[in-house]
Design a protein around this motif. Sequence first.
Motif, PDB file in Angstrom:
ATOM      1  N   PRO A 166       8.874 -12.099  -0.180  1.00  0.00           N
ATOM      2  CA  PRO A 166       8.085 -13.250   0.268  1.00  0.00           C
ATOM      3  C   PRO A 166       7.096 -13.716  -0.787  1.00  0.00           C
ATOM      4  CG  PRO A 166       7.138 -11.248   1.137  1.00  0.00           C
ATOM      5  CD  PRO A 166       8.385 -10.835   0.408  1.00  0.00           C
ATOM      6  N   THR A 167       6.595 -14.894  -0.575  1.00  0.00           N
ATOM      7  CA  THR A 167       5.420 -15.364  -1.297  1.00  0.00           C
ATOM      8  C   THR A 167       4.205 -15.008  -0.459  1.00  0.00           C
ATOM      9  OG1 THR A 167       6.609 -17.188  -2.332  1.00  0.00           O
ATOM     10  CG2 THR A 167       4.209 -17.378  -2.179  1.00  0.00           C
ATOM     11  N   VAL A 168       3.277 -14.269  -1.051  1.00  0.00           N
ATOM     12  CA  VAL A 168       2.107 -13.776  -0.311  1.00  0.00           C
ATOM     13  C   VAL A 168       0.933 -14.702  -0.600  1.00  0.00           C
ATOM     14  CG1 VAL A 168       0.547 -11.850   0.068  1.00  0.00           C
ATOM     15  CG2 VAL A 168       2.966 -11.415  -0.432  1.00  0.00           C
ATOM     16  N   ALA A 169       0.506 -15.422   0.416  1.00  0.00           N
ATOM     17  CA  ALA A 169      -0.560 -16.401   0.242  1.00  0.00           C
ATOM     18  C   ALA A 169      -1.868 -15.713  -0.128  1.00  0.00           C
ATOM     19  CB  ALA A 169      -0.738 -17.197   1.530  1.00  0.00           C
ATOM     20  N   PRO A 170      -2.743 -16.423  -0.849  1.00  0.00           N
ATOM     21  CA  PRO A 170      -4.073 -15.868  -1.129  1.00  0.00           C
ATOM     22  C   PRO A 170      -4.770 -15.520   0.187  1.00  0.00           C
ATOM     23  CG  PRO A 170      -3.674 -17.833  -2.445  1.00  0.00           C
ATOM     24  CD  PRO A 170      -2.546 -17.753  -1.469  1.00  0.00           C
ATOM     25  N   GLY A 171      -5.546 -14.458   0.155  1.00  0.00           N
ATOM     26  CA  GLY A 171      -6.242 -14.020   1.361  1.00  0.00           C
ATOM     27  C   GLY A 171      -5.617 -12.811   2.010  1.00  0.00           C
ATOM     28  N   TRP A 172      -4.361 -12.515   1.646  1.00  0.00           N
ATOM     29  CA  TRP A 172      -3.718 -11.283   2.123  1.00  0.00           C
ATOM     30  C   TRP A 172      -3.760 -10.243   1.019  1.00  0.00           C
ATOM     31  CZ3 TRP A 172      -3.309 -10.917   7.067  1.00  0.00           C
ATOM     32  CH2 TRP A 172      -3.022 -12.040   7.843  1.00  0.00           C
ATOM     33  N   ALA A 173      -4.165  -9.013   1.394  1.00  0.00           N
ATOM     34  CA  ALA A 173      -4.399  -7.983   0.379  1.00  0.00           C
ATOM     35  C   ALA A 173      -3.927  -6.629   0.895  1.00  0.00           C
ATOM     36  CB  ALA A 173      -5.880  -7.930   0.020  1.00  0.00           C
ATOM     37  N   TYR A 174      -4.036  -5.620   0.029  1.00  0.00           N
ATOM     38  CA  TYR A 174      -3.735  -4.228   0.388  1.00  0.00           C
ATOM     39  C   TYR A 174      -2.312  -4.095   0.933  1.00  0.00           C
ATOM     40  CZ  TYR A 174      -8.829  -4.488   0.337  1.00  0.00           C
ATOM     41  OH  TYR A 174     -10.136  -4.745  -0.019  1.00  0.00           O
ATOM     42  N   LEU A 175      -1.342  -4.458   0.114  1.00  0.00           N
ATOM     43  CA  LEU A 175       0.043  -4.502   0.547  1.00  0.00           C
ATOM     44  C   LEU A 175       0.678  -3.112   0.598  1.00  0.00           C
ATOM     45  CD1 LEU A 175      -0.528  -7.498  -0.166  1.00  0.00           C
ATOM     46  CD2 LEU A 175       1.823  -7.642  -1.020  1.00  0.00           C
TER      47      LEU A 175
ATOM     48  N   ASP B 293      12.626  -3.359   3.143  1.00  0.00           N
ATOM     49  CA  ASP B 293      12.897  -4.630   3.812  1.00  0.00           C
ATOM     50  C   ASP B 293      11.681  -5.197   4.533  1.00  0.00           C
ATOM     51  OD1 ASP B 293      12.812  -2.602   5.654  1.00  0.00           O
ATOM     52  OD2 ASP B 293      14.505  -3.333   6.843  1.00  0.00           O
ATOM     53  N   GLU B 294      10.589  -4.419   4.594  1.00  0.00           N
ATOM     54  CA  GLU B 294       9.363  -4.886   5.246  1.00  0.00           C
ATOM     55  C   GLU B 294       8.184  -4.723   4.298  1.00  0.00           C
ATOM     56  OE1 GLU B 294       8.288  -5.471   8.735  1.00  0.00           O
ATOM     57  OE2 GLU B 294      10.261  -5.484   9.703  1.00  0.00           O
ATOM     58  N   ILE B 295       7.300  -5.701   4.323  1.00  0.00           N
ATOM     59  CA  ILE B 295       6.046  -5.630   3.580  1.00  0.00           C
ATOM     60  C   ILE B 295       4.931  -5.973   4.549  1.00  0.00           C
ATOM     61  CG2 ILE B 295       4.650  -6.749   1.787  1.00  0.00           C
ATOM     62  CD1 ILE B 295       7.200  -7.013   0.138  1.00  0.00           C
ATOM     63  N   ALA B 296       3.833  -5.241   4.450  1.00  0.00           N
ATOM     64  CA  ALA B 296       2.687  -5.468   5.333  1.00  0.00           C
ATOM     65  C   ALA B 296       1.439  -5.668   4.494  1.00  0.00           C
ATOM     66  CB  ALA B 296       2.507  -4.293   6.292  1.00  0.00           C
ATOM     67  N   ALA B 297       0.449  -6.331   5.095  1.00  0.00           N
ATOM     68  CA  ALA B 297      -0.814  -6.589   4.412  1.00  0.00           C
ATOM     69  C   ALA B 297      -1.900  -6.810   5.452  1.00  0.00           C
ATOM     70  CB  ALA B 297      -0.701  -7.813   3.500  1.00  0.00           C
ATOM     71  N   VAL B 298      -3.137  -6.692   5.013  1.00  0.00           N
ATOM     72  CA  VAL B 298      -4.270  -7.050   5.868  1.00  0.00           C
ATOM     73  C   VAL B 298      -5.022  -8.195   5.192  1.00  0.00           C
ATOM     74  CG1 VAL B 298      -4.486  -4.737   6.850  1.00  0.00           C
ATOM     75  CG2 VAL B 298      -5.828  -5.343   4.833  1.00  0.00           C
ATOM     76  N   SER B 299      -5.782  -8.912   6.002  1.00  0.00           N
ATOM     77  CA  SER B 299      -6.531 -10.045   5.469  1.00  0.00           C
ATOM     78  C   SER B 299      -7.675  -9.555   4.589  1.00  0.00           C
ATOM     79  CB  SER B 299      -7.080 -10.894   6.622  1.00  0.00           C
ATOM     80  OG  SER B 299      -7.892 -10.106   7.489  1.00  0.00           O
TER      81      SER B 299
ATOM     82  N   THR C 170     -12.112  -4.606  12.792  1.00  0.00           N
ATOM     83  CA  THR C 170     -12.770  -4.754  11.490  1.00  0.00           C
ATOM     84  C   THR C 170     -12.449  -3.534  10.633  1.00  0.00           C
ATOM     85  OG1 THR C 170     -14.804  -3.701  12.282  1.00  0.00           O
ATOM     86  CG2 THR C 170     -14.658  -6.102  12.476  1.00  0.00           C
ATOM     87  N   GLN C 171     -12.748  -3.666   9.353  1.00  0.00           N
ATOM     88  CA  GLN C 171     -12.604  -2.559   8.390  1.00  0.00           C
ATOM     89  C   GLN C 171     -11.194  -1.965   8.407  1.00  0.00           C
ATOM     90  OE1 GLN C 171     -15.833   0.338   8.512  1.00  0.00           O
ATOM     91  NE2 GLN C 171     -17.190  -1.147   9.489  1.00  0.00           N
ATOM     92  N   LEU C 172     -10.186  -2.825   8.517  1.00  0.00           N
ATOM     93  CA  LEU C 172      -8.821  -2.330   8.513  1.00  0.00           C
ATOM     94  C   LEU C 172      -8.494  -1.679   7.169  1.00  0.00           C
ATOM     95  CD1 LEU C 172      -6.787  -5.159  10.286  1.00  0.00           C
ATOM     96  CD2 LEU C 172      -7.839  -3.116  11.284  1.00  0.00           C
ATOM     97  N   THR C 173      -7.751  -0.596   7.242  1.00  0.00           N
ATOM     98  CA  THR C 173      -7.322   0.081   6.026  1.00  0.00           C
ATOM     99  C   THR C 173      -6.096  -0.611   5.449  1.00  0.00           C
ATOM    100  OG1 THR C 173      -5.782   1.540   7.185  1.00  0.00           O
ATOM    101  CG2 THR C 173      -8.076   2.273   7.016  1.00  0.00           C
ATOM    102  N   ARG C 174      -5.722  -0.208   4.273  1.00  0.00           N
ATOM    103  CA  ARG C 174      -4.422  -0.614   3.751  1.00  0.00           C
ATOM    104  C   ARG C 174      -3.352  -0.062   4.690  1.00  0.00           C
ATOM    105  NH1 ARG C 174      -1.986   1.416  -2.043  1.00  0.00           N
ATOM    106  NH2 ARG C 174       0.191   1.472  -1.402  1.00  0.00           N
ATOM    107  N   PRO C 175      -2.382  -0.863   5.115  1.00  0.00           N
ATOM    108  CA  PRO C 175      -1.337  -0.360   6.014  1.00  0.00           C
ATOM    109  C   PRO C 175      -0.439   0.652   5.305  1.00  0.00           C
ATOM    110  CG  PRO C 175      -0.933  -2.652   5.426  1.00  0.00           C
ATOM    111  CD  PRO C 175      -2.233  -2.286   4.809  1.00  0.00           C
ATOM    112  N   THR C 176       0.312   1.393   6.093  1.00  0.00           N
ATOM    113  CA  THR C 176       1.253   2.362   5.538  1.00  0.00           C
ATOM    114  C   THR C 176       2.427   2.514   6.491  1.00  0.00           C
ATOM    115  OG1 THR C 176       1.451   4.577   4.572  1.00  0.00           O
ATOM    116  CG2 THR C 176       0.178   4.387   6.602  1.00  0.00           C
TER     117      THR C 176
END
Length: 590
Positions: free
Chosen positions: A349-358, A365-371, A393-399
């Motif tokens: 995918p193209t990851v828009a600005p504002g999404w981080a900690y991928l 086949d899956e990618i996750a991120a937090v704002s 709030t204070q979400l961690t990097r997903p895994t």
Amino acid sequence: MRRPYAAWLAAAAVLLSACGGLSTSSPVRQGRDLGSVRENQVQVEANPVTPGSSPEQVVSGFIRAAAASDDQYQVARSYLVPAQEGTWRPDSSVVVFTDDSALSITKSSPGSVTAMAKASARIDGDGRYHELPPNSRVQVTFGLQRTPAGEWRISKMPDGFGTWLSESDATRLYDPFDIYYISATERRLVPDVRWFPLGTGLATRLARALLSGVPDYLSGAVRTMVPPGTRLAVDSVPIESGTAQVDLTATRIGSDPNQRQALGAQFLATVSQAPAVSRVALQLEGTDLQIPGTSDPNADSLSALGFPTPTDPVAKPILRRGTTLGNIDPLMLGDPADKPQTQPNRVLPTVAPGWAYLAMSPAGDEIAAVSGDRTQLTRWHGSTQLAVSTLGTQLTRPTFDSQGLLWVGGRAGAASKVWVVNTSADPNDPAKSRPQPVQAGWLADRSIVSLRFAPDGQRVAIISTDRTGQNPHVQVVGVVRQPNGIPLALTEAPLALAPSLTLARDLVWVDDTTLAVLGRKSTSQVVRPWLVPLGGPITAGPEIAGAQMITTVNAERGLVVTTDRGEVLIRAGNRWQGVGQGTDFLVPGR
């Protein structure tokens, strides 16, 4: 250390060396056989009691005699009165002190001597290695009396006193070993680390450790095929022609072929770490116990028992630059003559600005991120972005765990929580695809910094702090799941690690029993990776200023860090080598 089930890690090696690439001009030298146990080749003899020794000299000599290579402790016992010789259990506990300069022996009163030391660790009677907080001190008072010949001997010591060893002696006399259990969700072995003395009786110690049952921090996450109450029918595990004879008391061992294979796998993987053991034969009070998958009572192959070598994810790592994701060939990492280039892939995918900690799933086949403000979670399947969830709030990097389920930690109101997403559910069915809380009450008053899964998917390592961001805890717990694999809870008795770290920022599993933790021991230090075993001393990696996130492409040799300057660097021996500019470096399942 012998780890037969972990041998698959070597096969996944990326071609890296201290200079960054595998040399083709140097000869290949044969090393130690994979899985072989370290032999104690340095022999140290203890000094017997010198006639006329003072009480202080007797106590000092006794402590040092316990570091001798004689695993029967005959010389050390000579410092005791006869009544103490038979009751002293040297391996009931071990205090590890830094060095001889940290040990002081003083006479506290007539017939009484106090020993003090600066301690770095403790090994309990179960073989569990506990690192102690910095500047920990231990103190023991011994009672002494004169023999009929007028010589001082130790007549009294605290209940449970075992031995005191310097760090160098502990390393020489003890080694870590894996005790294996069965994953609660699949046919896979899950290790727990214990420290035992090298020498005679190691196979017996390993078998007894397995018979003691599942440790509390894994209760409900793994299982054992050993029925409760099972003991050794004889008080040892003899070894004949490479076969360890494990004779068990006649308990109700099931006849189900899968259960018997799992039982054989547990004993084979655990006991074969002892020197000269290549096979295990199980018996019930002298009668051979037949294990399906073996042609005779001897078990010598985990694959034949239905426990094949686990495989690594095949998807390539991904580097993020701005909004673009590109594949990276891991074989090109670290080669200064051939800098890796991202390779655009249509399914990314193209990851828009504002999404981080991928993060990326094991299958890729899956990618996750937090704002960026760490309040929302999203994921992409292929190039399609799926639902956005506002969690707290204070979400961690997903895994992702080994089953491809997506996890994230954070705060919801006043309490910390852990959520999981069933990525196999229909994303158009909110009831099944929305993030679900996982019970973890012991984390409620903490702030979750990072969480990552072990390769087996049944253990998770978590960094948390207090509400002020201080007092970091590095802990490992098990995952309790429903029969369909959906998580219910984290186990309630975390295994605490690395109390000497005053800052812990991120972590990753480098193998099935070792973490790499980004952190430091004091504010005067630069952040660096610390290799943290699930029992054992932690060791420092090379410093890296501004390191924020850590992952790996090849165990500890392939550590990769991302810095606050937008640099991605890979470990090359004792230094760091640039991979390129980027804000995220994603490794499948890491």
